[in-house]
Motif scaffolding. Structure first.
Motif, PDB file in Angstrom:
ATOM      1  N   LEU A  18       7.361   2.628 -11.487  1.00  0.00           N
ATOM      2  CA  LEU A  18       7.208   2.682 -10.029  1.00  0.00           C
ATOM      3  C   LEU A  18       5.727   2.545  -9.708  1.00  0.00           C
ATOM      4  CD1 LEU A  18       9.569   5.753  -9.364  1.00  0.00           C
ATOM      5  CD2 LEU A  18      10.186   3.328  -9.644  1.00  0.00           C
ATOM      6  N   TRP A  19       5.325   1.373  -9.236  1.00  0.00           N
ATOM      7  CA  TRP A  19       3.908   1.084  -8.977  1.00  0.00           C
ATOM      8  C   TRP A  19       3.530   1.568  -7.582  1.00  0.00           C
ATOM      9  CZ3 TRP A  19       0.741  -0.172 -12.771  1.00  0.00           C
ATOM     10  CH2 TRP A  19       1.227  -0.849 -13.901  1.00  0.00           C
ATOM     11  N   TYR A  20       3.117   2.850  -7.499  1.00  0.00           N
ATOM     12  CA  TYR A  20       2.682   3.408  -6.215  1.00  0.00           C
ATOM     13  C   TYR A  20       1.527   2.592  -5.627  1.00  0.00           C
ATOM     14  CZ  TYR A  20       5.095   7.582  -8.028  1.00  0.00           C
ATOM     15  OH  TYR A  20       6.011   8.458  -8.552  1.00  0.00           O
ATOM     16  N   VAL A  21       0.661   2.093  -6.486  1.00  0.00           N
ATOM     17  CA  VAL A  21      -0.500   1.336  -6.019  1.00  0.00           C
ATOM     18  C   VAL A  21      -0.068   0.072  -5.289  1.00  0.00           C
ATOM     19  CG1 VAL A  21      -0.779   0.059  -8.202  1.00  0.00           C
ATOM     20  CG2 VAL A  21      -2.769   0.453  -6.731  1.00  0.00           C
ATOM     21  N   SER A  22       1.067  -0.486  -5.649  1.00  0.00           N
ATOM     22  CA  SER A  22       1.609  -1.633  -4.933  1.00  0.00           C
ATOM     23  C   SER A  22       2.328  -1.200  -3.658  1.00  0.00           C
ATOM     24  CB  SER A  22       2.574  -2.410  -5.841  1.00  0.00           C
ATOM     25  OG  SER A  22       3.186  -3.475  -5.144  1.00  0.00           O
ATOM     26  N   GLY A  23       3.145  -0.141  -3.768  1.00  0.00           N
ATOM     27  CA  GLY A  23       3.846   0.347  -2.583  1.00  0.00           C
ATOM     28  C   GLY A  23       2.905   0.741  -1.463  1.00  0.00           C
ATOM     29  N   ASN A  24       1.726   1.248  -1.816  1.00  0.00           N
ATOM     30  CA  ASN A  24       0.737   1.643  -0.813  1.00  0.00           C
ATOM     31  C   ASN A  24       0.121   0.453  -0.089  1.00  0.00           C
ATOM     32  OD1 ASN A  24       0.978   4.381  -1.048  1.00  0.00           O
ATOM     33  ND2 ASN A  24      -0.905   4.713  -2.188  1.00  0.00           N
ATOM     34  N   ARG A  25       0.362  -0.753  -0.584  1.00  0.00           N
ATOM     35  CA  ARG A  25      -0.141  -1.967   0.078  1.00  0.00           C
ATOM     36  C   ARG A  25       1.013  -2.860   0.556  1.00  0.00           C
ATOM     37  NH1 ARG A  25      -5.835  -2.778  -0.991  1.00  0.00           N
ATOM     38  NH2 ARG A  25      -6.597  -0.740  -1.659  1.00  0.00           N
ATOM     39  N   ASP A  26       2.197  -2.285   0.704  1.00  0.00           N
ATOM     40  CA  ASP A  26       3.369  -3.069   1.075  1.00  0.00           C
ATOM     41  C   ASP A  26       3.356  -3.394   2.569  1.00  0.00           C
ATOM     42  OD1 ASP A  26       5.859  -4.210   1.484  1.00  0.00           O
ATOM     43  OD2 ASP A  26       6.922  -2.761   0.231  1.00  0.00           O
ATOM     44  N   GLU A  27       3.380  -4.684   2.857  1.00  0.00           N
ATOM     45  CA  GLU A  27       3.349  -5.154   4.244  1.00  0.00           C
ATOM     46  C   GLU A  27       4.585  -4.718   5.033  1.00  0.00           C
ATOM     47  OE1 GLU A  27       1.268  -7.885   1.373  1.00  0.00           O
ATOM     48  OE2 GLU A  27       3.244  -6.903   1.485  1.00  0.00           O
ATOM     49  N   ALA A  28       5.679  -4.450   4.334  1.00  0.00           N
ATOM     50  CA  ALA A  28       6.901  -4.034   5.022  1.00  0.00           C
ATOM     51  C   ALA A  28       6.814  -2.593   5.528  1.00  0.00           C
ATOM     52  CB  ALA A  28       8.107  -4.175   4.086  1.00  0.00           C
TER      53      ALA A  28
END
Length: 417
Positions: free
Chosen positions: A328-338
């Motif tokens: 689970l890549w929190y670092v990606s989720g924190n930049r999710d445009e959705a």
């Protein structure tokens, strides 16, 4: 679809977080398979915010009990070094109940005056004549590492005289893939002899030994600190075993110190790079709360947590098999445009800000979330009163890790207020 970029390439992470690759994955394959070098078996990268939250909620399907890193330990190895974050309910619930009271909103509020006074002392020592005259200094050594470990010492009852040892051991464990920080590097050296120690490191054993010395002292002279509470605690009518105490001690020291230090340092780096946001915060103290959460979203001190699929399932359109690792890549989720408007913009007024830096959606919400927010908020407030502007005085140096967003050095200059 697989990754175009190797997310296990730690030298890449030492240069920069691969935000562009995560943006591509969120767009094209939010749950994507990633091969790994032997002996590891590969993993699923979960990059979208909603999928991360869904997997976090479904603890029956996505288990923490097989470990939270890329390593694939044996049952015996896990039994020796299992911490609260490596458990599922109901075991997790029982362990969490022992310590959760010390980190509640009400309990943390008691420490506000202590943290404020400590922060002022640290800044008095750091912002001396030469620094105020424009000389550069390492913000991590002077400020970011000084506050969290001393707050943790107060809560846990750690001896002030040994705090540098805790910092050093914590660094060697959380950055166990960086040869600048540890001489036993996971992925490079043969670490089989240390497989039952925290972070598969001999320094995990040293941290246990240090903890046992303090525990022995506390048994002779108990107090009302968190360590004394652990020694009195019972789970299903039984006191915690020595193994349980070892692992509780290690995770509290590491998680309670390292992550907050990373957030403070990365926050100041963001203000160096985007000074207009520092001007906004200084001009409007009402922004302290949203600025604190934006620093936490932007910094994302822990890049990921791993789960293991307990049954065949589907997530984000991907067919996941029982036994597969799921990262689970929190670092990606924190930049999710959705989820976030203009997620690539550092905005101290961002609202709402349901970031993933403490986890979200399941029982593993960070135990120290309220304490971390308090510390970051107080440090930002104190700096805003003293510093008109931050400037980089050299190149920041990142830790060679895809697990932590830590910095080894942050040379800055300050313009005093």
């Amino acid at each position: 679809m697989t990754q175009a970029v190797d997310l296990t390439d730690l030298d890449m992470w030492a240069r920069a977080v691969p935000y562009a690759e995560f943006a591509r994955l969120r767009r094209d394959a939010p749950v994507a398979w990633h091969d790994e070098a032997a002996p590891n078996s590969g993993f699923w990268s979960v990059c979208g915010y909603s999928d991360i939250v869904a997997a976090s909620r479904d603890v029956a399907t996505f288990s923490s009990a097989r470990g939270i890193s890329f390593e694939e330990p044996s049952d015996e190895d896990m039994a020796a070094r299992r911490t609260i974050i490596d458990t599922d309910p109901p075991e997790h619930t029982k362990l969490r109940k022992i310590v959760s009271g010390a980190f509640s909103v009400r309990a943390v509020a008691v420490y506000q005056h202590f943290v404020e006074g400590l922060t002022e002392q640290v800044l008095d020592a750091a912002l001396t004549g030469p620094v105020l005259g424009g000389h550069g200094f390492d913000f991590i050594d002077a400020v970011a590492k000084e506050v969290p470990i001393r707050v943790l010492a107060r809560i846990m009852g750690l001896p002030e005289a040994g705090l540098d040892s805790f910092i050093d051991l914590g660094d060697r464990l959380i950055a166990n893939t960086d040869p600048d920080i540890t001489d036993v590097v996971w992925g490079r050296d043969d670490t089989d002899a240390y497989r039952r120690f925290p972070f598969r490191s001999p320094y995990g054993k040293q941290l246990w030994d240090l903890g046992r010395t303090i525990v022995a002292d506390r048994l002779r002279d108990p107090g009302d600190d968190l360590l004394s509470r652990l020694l009195r605690a019972e789970v299903d009518g039984d006191r915690l075993s020595e193994t349980d105490l070892d692992n509780f001690f290690s995770i509290l020291v590491i998680a309670g110190n390292e992550t907050t230090r990373i957030a403070i340092a990365q926050g100041v780096l963001a203000f160096c790079e985007q000074p207009e946001q520092w001007d906004r915060l200084r001009a409007d103290p009402a922004l302290l709360d949203p600025a604190t959460d934006e620093v936490l979203r932007w910094s994302c001190p822990t890049h990921f947590m791993r789960r293991t699929a307990m049954r065949d399932t589907e997530l984000g359109g991907a067919a996941i098999r029982a036994g597969d690792k799921v990262v689970l890549w929190y670092v990606s989720g924190n930049r999710d445009e959705a989820e976030f408007a203009d997620p690539g913009v550092f905005d101290v007024g961002r609202d709402p800000n349901r970031h993933l830096s403490f986890g979200r959606g399941g029982p593993h919400l960070c135990l120290g979330a309220h304490l971390a927010r308090l510390e970051v908020r107080i440090v930002l407030a104190a700096l805003a009163r003293r510093v008109a502007r931050f400037e980089l005085a050299g190149e920041p140096r990142r830790i060679r890790s895809n697990f932590t967003n830590g910095l080894k050095a942050l040379p800055v200059r300050v313009i005093p207020a």
